[in-house]
Enzyme design. Structure first.
Site, mmCIF file in Angstrom:
data_model
loop_
_atom_site.group_PDB
_atom_site.id
_atom_site.type_symbol
_atom_site.label_atom_id
_atom_site.label_comp_id
_atom_site.label_asym_id
_atom_site.label_seq_id
_atom_site.Cartn_x
_atom_site.Cartn_y
_atom_site.Cartn_z
ATOM 1 C CG ASP A 174 -0.109 0.100 2.521
ATOM 2 O OD1 ASP A 174 0.012 1.209 3.085
ATOM 3 O OD2 ASP A 174 0.440 -0.932 2.958
ATOM 4 C CB SER A 175 0.987 4.251 0.690
ATOM 5 O OG SER A 175 1.325 5.615 0.622
ATOM 6 C CB ALA A 176 5.846 4.124 0.293
ATOM 7 C CB VAL A 186 -3.564 -1.046 -1.612
ATOM 8 C CG1 VAL A 186 -4.711 -0.353 -0.873
ATOM 9 C CG2 VAL A 186 -3.901 -2.521 -1.853
#
Length: 315
Positions: A160-162, A190
């Protein structure tokens, strides 16, 4: 006299002029254990003492006494490349649930973080972790849980994200130099941490949030290119058509400032000449990483179901 602050990143980081780094979120940790609620067993190990790469492994307890081999999920946590770790309770609890629902073996990678270790260190660490997983293909690798319970013909990447940014960059690298012994049919991104120097047509609102994303990137990646670096702007990468998996699931959230980049990534990837299939799942009314902080809400439950079905569909 108190040491002077060199710079701060809102709610994430404070760096002092003497070099000391203070993280303002994601510092809590929990030990590995047998989670009675999900029946998932976990343990920590060092992947590479030379590069300080570690991981937390998860296996459904029922699988430990079974000859059945399970798909492998290699997970990369988020946090702007700055915050959180594989030991964070947020990620530990989420991985317990995901492993139980998907019935997989999971390797949650603890890569080194910026600003002490600016990019590309996190990518290099993540690649070392993938090669370490592949080293178990003949059943004689260093970790018995993978030797006994992992099906390395079904290795999925997720984050997720990074961490979703890492998933993309690992998928690019897989297209160039896939480690022998593993097959990676799919990748799950994500709320991916993507950006560009110029805003997309639908990114004209929330300039403060966009600026924070860009400032975060400039802290973790020391270049003059800014957010047109292919590492954060995949549309600038000529290697995109060679993405090293057959299926990609991109998850976005309606209120997330990164949402439009997720949709744009899907469009550009689909038009690049890549032979795989990409799909987007949107979460109406939700914001960035909502599923981690409110994992029992309807949108988070739906996201979990989608990730599980993506994994179980296999190739």
């Amino acid at each position: 006299m108190e040491t002077e602050v060199a710079y701060e990143l809102l709610s994430a980081l404070r760096v002092y002029k003497d070099g000391r780094v203070e993280r303002l979120r994601g510092t809590a940790t929990v030990p590995p254990l047998l989670d009675e609620k999900t029946g998932v067993q976990s343990k920590d190990l060092a992947i590479s003492p030379d590069s300080a790469v570690s991981a937390r492994l998860y296996v459904p307890r029922a699988a430990l006494g079974s000859p059945l081999r399970l798909p492998v999920l290699v997970y990369f946590h988020g946090g702007r490349f700055i915050n959180y770790s594989a030991w964070s309770p947020t990620y530990h609890n989420y991985l317990n649930t995901l492993v139980a629902e998907a019935n997989v073996v999971a390797v949650s990678v603890d890569y080194r973080r910026a600003p002490e270790h600016p990019l590309p260190v996190a990518y290099d660490d993540s690649w070392i972790a993938l090669k370490w997983v592949a080293a178990h293909s003949a059943g004689n690798g260093p970790e018995e849980w993978l030797n006994s319970h992992a099906n390395l013909e079904k290795v999925f990447l997720a984050g997720d994200s990074a961490g979703a940014n890492i998933v993309h960059n690992m998928s690019i690298r897989l297209g160039e130099e896939k480690p022998e012994g593993i097959e990676v049919p799919g990748a799950i991104m994500v709320h991916p941490y993507f950006r560009g120097n110029e805003p997309l047509p639908l990114e004209t609102t929330e300039p403060e949030k966009r600026s924070l994303v860009e400032r975060s990137w400039n802290i973790v990646r020391k270049t003059d290119i800014g957010c047109d670096d292919p590492l954060i702007n995949p549309t600038m990468d000529p290697r995109l058509s060679g993405l090293g998996c057959n299926r990609v699931l991109i998850c976005v959230a309606e209120k997330d400032v990164l949402r439009h980049r997720g949709w744009h990534y899907k469009d550009v990837l689909s038009k690049s000449g890549w032979a795989g299939v990409a799909e987007v799942m949107d979460a109406p009314g939700e914001d960035h990483a909502f599923h981690l902080f409110n994992p029992t809400c309807d949108s988070a439950v739906n996201l979990m179901k989608k990730m599980v079905s993506f994994i179980k569909e296999g190739k």
